[in-house]
Design an enzyme around this catalytic site. Structure first.
Site, PDB file in Angstrom:
ATOM      1  N   CYS A 101     -26.757   5.967 -22.984  1.00  0.00           N
ATOM      2  CA  CYS A 101     -26.866   7.426 -22.973  1.00  0.00           C
ATOM      3  C   CYS A 101     -27.811   7.843 -24.099  1.00  0.00           C
ATOM      4  O   CYS A 101     -27.536   7.571 -25.277  1.00  0.00           O
ATOM      5  CB  CYS A 101     -25.468   8.017 -23.198  1.00  0.00           C
ATOM      6  SG  CYS A 101     -25.450   9.805 -23.367  1.00  0.00           S
TER       7      CYS A 101
ATOM      8  N   CYS B 122     -33.157  10.480 -19.806  1.00  0.00           N
ATOM      9  CA  CYS B 122     -31.710  10.643 -19.633  1.00  0.00           C
ATOM     10  C   CYS B 122     -31.331   9.604 -18.597  1.00  0.00           C
ATOM     11  O   CYS B 122     -32.003   9.487 -17.559  1.00  0.00           O
ATOM     12  CB  CYS B 122     -31.390  12.044 -19.135  1.00  0.00           C
ATOM     13  SG  CYS B 122     -29.681  12.233 -18.570  1.00  0.00           S
TER      14      CYS B 122
END
Ligand code: DGL
Length: 268
Positions: free
Chosen positions: A77, A191
């Site tokens: 992440c 992302c």
């Protein structure tokens, strides 16, 4: 240092995004035992404050390290990495901790080496783009290639819903497009959720855009730090766990669906 041989690798994200990293890990180490954890009860991370994310990332890491004594901790992440990776490393000095960051360096290198024309678009959450980690990276490369930034937090919600993903992503991206310069030849997927919507991105920014994401680099780094993983014979299937207590969440089913979607992208 504790002996963690044979224990799983922990792969974490706010939800389904880290699966785009998990598949690279599976590619290099198909027999490695993994626990995949989505912090769905706190997602999306990208619209929280840095302090909120940092506290959450530390407490989740602590709880799961205690429960699984993992071989390695992979924060798949970008948002969690930019907010807290140094603190996580400090907290667990005996465990390899790998973070994820927007693949801007490989994108700029590719532009230069292949004499590509056009601009680079970096798509990520607002937190990733505003944090010092990315701002330092940007400062290093912004004179070498034309770079635009696109915070696209709504994409995370669309992907997490697992409903009509490509159509809704495309509609959303079309609302963002007018604010951009255009002419993109490379899109950095900053992302881990965004590789899921490559098709929608192609439809909006051009069929010929190329993508750079950090997943492959993260998997290589993991193998470099724990080379034994490539020789392991997995004892159990991957466990898909999440922090949401709602059984209607169907997290493992959603994970399998997203992994299939990712595997189905033939234009990689
Ligand atoms: N997948 C995460 C990332 O790479 C963030 C998604 C979220 O906003 O929770 O940044």
């Amino acid at each position: 240092m504790q002996n963690t041989d044979g224990n799983p690798v922990l792969v974490l994200d706010s939800g389904l995004g880290g699966l785009s990293v998990l598949r690279h890990i599976q590619h290099y180490a198909p027999g490695a035992g993994c626990v995949y954890y989505g912090d769905t009860a706190f997602a999306p991370y990208g619209s929280k404050t840095t302090e909120e994310i940092r506290n959450r990332v530390l407490s989740i890491s602590e709880r799961l390290v205690k429960a699984y004594r993992p071989r390695a901790l992979v924060w798949a992440c970008n948002t969690a990495t930019s907010a807290a990776i140094q603190e996580v490393r400090r907290e667990f000095p005996d465990i390899p901790v790998i973070g994820t960051e927007p693949a801007l360096k490989p994108a700029v290198e590719q532009m230069c080496m292949q004499h590509m024309k056009g601009r680079i678009l970096v798509m990520a959450t607002p937190v990733t783009l505003r944090e010092t980690k990315f701002q330092n990276l940007l400062r290093q490369y912004e004179k070498t290639a034309p770079i635009d930034l696109l915070p696209a937090p709504e994409l995370v919600r669309i992907i997490e819903s697992c409903r009509d993903i490509q159509r809704r992503a495309e509609e959303y991206l079309l609302t963002l497009k007018p604010s951009l310069k255009g002419g993109y030849s490379l899109v950095v997927l900053g992302c881990t959720h965004f590789p899921v919507v490559k098709e929608a991105i192609r439809n909006v920014f051009g069929r010929d855009v190329r993508f750079c994401d950090g997943g492959d680099g993260v998997a290589r780094r993991l193998i470099q730090l724990v080379p034994d993983l490539t020789r392991e014979q997995k004892q159990e299937p991957i466990q898909f766990l999440c922090s949401s207590s709602d059984p209607e969440n169907h997290f493992p089913e959603k994970c399998r669906m997203i992994l299939e979607l990712l595997a189905g992208d033939k234009n990689e």
